[in-house]
Design a protein around this motif. Structure first.
Motif, PDB file in Angstrom:
ATOM      1  N   ILE A   5      -2.330  17.802  11.239  1.00 30.10           N
ATOM      2  CA  ILE A   5      -2.806  18.980  11.477  1.00 30.10           C
ATOM      3  C   ILE A   5      -3.954  19.224  10.376  1.00 30.10           C
ATOM      4  O   ILE A   5      -3.638  19.260   9.014  1.00 30.10           O
ATOM      5  CB  ILE A   5      -1.619  20.035  11.633  1.00 30.10           C
ATOM      6  N   ALA A   8      -4.267  23.885   8.021  1.00 32.53           N
ATOM      7  CA  ALA A   8      -2.961  24.267   8.839  1.00 32.53           C
ATOM      8  C   ALA A   8      -2.865  25.636   8.361  1.00 32.53           C
ATOM      9  O   ALA A   8      -2.521  26.812   9.306  1.00 32.53           O
ATOM     10  CB  ALA A   8      -1.751  23.474   8.376  1.00 32.53           C
ATOM     11  N   PHE A  11      -5.788  27.997   9.913  1.00 37.02           N
ATOM     12  CA  PHE A  11      -5.545  28.386  11.419  1.00 37.02           C
ATOM     13  C   PHE A  11      -4.416  29.380  11.642  1.00 37.02           C
ATOM     14  O   PHE A  11      -4.455  30.146  12.440  1.00 37.02           O
ATOM     15  CB  PHE A  11      -5.447  27.086  12.177  1.00 37.02           C
ATOM     16  N   ASP A  12      -3.313  28.996  10.998  1.00 40.00           N
ATOM     17  CA  ASP A  12      -2.079  29.953  11.204  1.00 40.00           C
ATOM     18  C   ASP A  12      -2.604  31.042  10.768  1.00 40.00           C
ATOM     19  O   ASP A  12      -2.165  32.259  11.735  1.00 40.00           O
ATOM     20  CB  ASP A  12      -0.906  29.380  10.249  1.00 40.00           C
ATOM     21  N   ARG A  15      -4.430  32.630  13.820  1.00 38.62           N
ATOM     22  CA  ARG A  15      -3.737  32.871  14.966  1.00 38.62           C
ATOM     23  C   ARG A  15      -2.764  33.844  14.724  1.00 38.62           C
ATOM     24  O   ARG A  15      -2.561  34.786  15.843  1.00 38.62           O
ATOM     25  CB  ARG A  15      -3.049  31.538  15.159  1.00 38.62           C
ATOM     26  N   GLY A  94      -7.118  25.879  16.204  1.00 38.59           N
ATOM     27  CA  GLY A  94      -6.458  24.735  15.797  1.00 38.59           C
ATOM     28  C   GLY A  94      -7.225  23.557  15.911  1.00 38.59           C
ATOM     29  O   GLY A  94      -8.050  23.417  16.979  1.00 38.59           O
TER      30      GLY A  94
END
Length: 292
Positions: A5, A8, A11-12, A15, A94
């Protein structure tokens, strides 16, 4: 099978802000190979069965470009999501590197997968256009197939018969978004991006988003631009699709302003009428050959 990933935490956070974090893994767990019906890329496309997300495999050149591009992408997303910067960049949600090894055959498969939002989720568009602002080889023969992706020359033909209008506020936001996004992409040395436009004739709505935002102006693209610009690949009637990021930005902005018009307002009745009070002519788009 291994899965790496990238970015991480960033992108988290993205999102979470976009409201897709809770169902992200659930969506990815069920997907199928997808024919995107547009463009000439040899990339593998996948789409989740709930229609929310699209995945695209990146080449090594594109992967390297994305890894350089990503920090600045997160910065502009922060300005968009937290400081109301107008933008129509399609959201990338992602990036994963998947490695599948077969111990029996001693073979392996590696995929660099970029996960993106599906711009047309929960929509039923009647026309879809992939627009670059160029008139060189940008027309396909329409078959009327569902989700068929049309190009710039098809758009010109379409709006000659049925012009696309946006209200003043929406047109202003679109103009500001295209300006901001193309400036950002030019600073990243990115070109060859597209504005995807979906026309929902039933709801009288347009859905727009800029895609393919990581193709930098590398030596192969410079060579392609040089060959096409001199007419060695099909004639020199128009400027090539591929050009420098600065020229691409200017051409893209001018074209998008002409493709989607501002709808008339109540103040238009006070403007000077045409000679003999004849009806104003329908806007024409012969000049859409592109700026010289």
């Amino acid at each position: 099978m291994l899965c790496k990933i990238f970015f991480a935490e960033q992108f988290d956070a993205l999102r979470q802000r976009c409201g897709v974090a809770e169902r992200f893994v659930e969506s990815l767990s069920r997907c199928l190979k997808w024919d995107s019906k547009g463009g000439k890329t040899k990339s593998v496309f996948l789409k989740t069965l709930d229609d929310r997300l699209v995945m695209k495999s990146l080449s090594p050149v594109e992967t390297s470009a994305f890894l350089r591009f990503a920090p600045d992408y997160f910065n502009i997303m922060a300005k968009t999501l937290f400081h109301d910067l107008p933008s129509v960049l399609a959201k990338m949600l992602g990036f994963f590197q998947v490695l599948i090894k077969n111990p029996l055959t001693n073979t392996e498969l590696k995929l660099d997968l970029l996960v993106m939002e599906n711009l047309f989720y929960d929509r039923a568009p009647t026309r879809i256009f992939d627009l670059k602002g160029s008139m060189r080889n940008r027309r396909i023969q329409s078959t009327g197939e569902h989700n068929e992706v049309l190009l710039d020359e098809n758009m010109v033909e379409y709006i000659y018969e049925s012009p696309l209008f946006a209200r003043e506020h929406a047109k202003g936001l679109l103009r500001a978004s295209v300006f901001n996004d193309t400036l950002f992409l030019a600073l990243q040395n990115v070109m060859d991006y597209s504005l995807m436009v979906a026309v929902d004739e039933d709801k009288k709505e347009l859905v727009v988003g800029i895609i393919d935002c990581i193709r930098t102006y590398t030596w192969d693209k410079r060579l392609e631009s040089w060959i096409k610009d001199r007419g060695f690949a099909g004639g020199g009637r128009n400027r090539p699709t591929v050009t420098s990021p600065k020229e691409y930005k200017s051409r893209f902005r001018e074209a998008m302003k002409r493709y989607i018009l501002q709808s008339p307002t109540c103040w238009d009745q006070f403007r000077v009428a045409p000679p003999n009070h004849a009806a104003a002519p329908r806007p024409r788009f012969e000049e859409m050959e592109g700026p010289k």
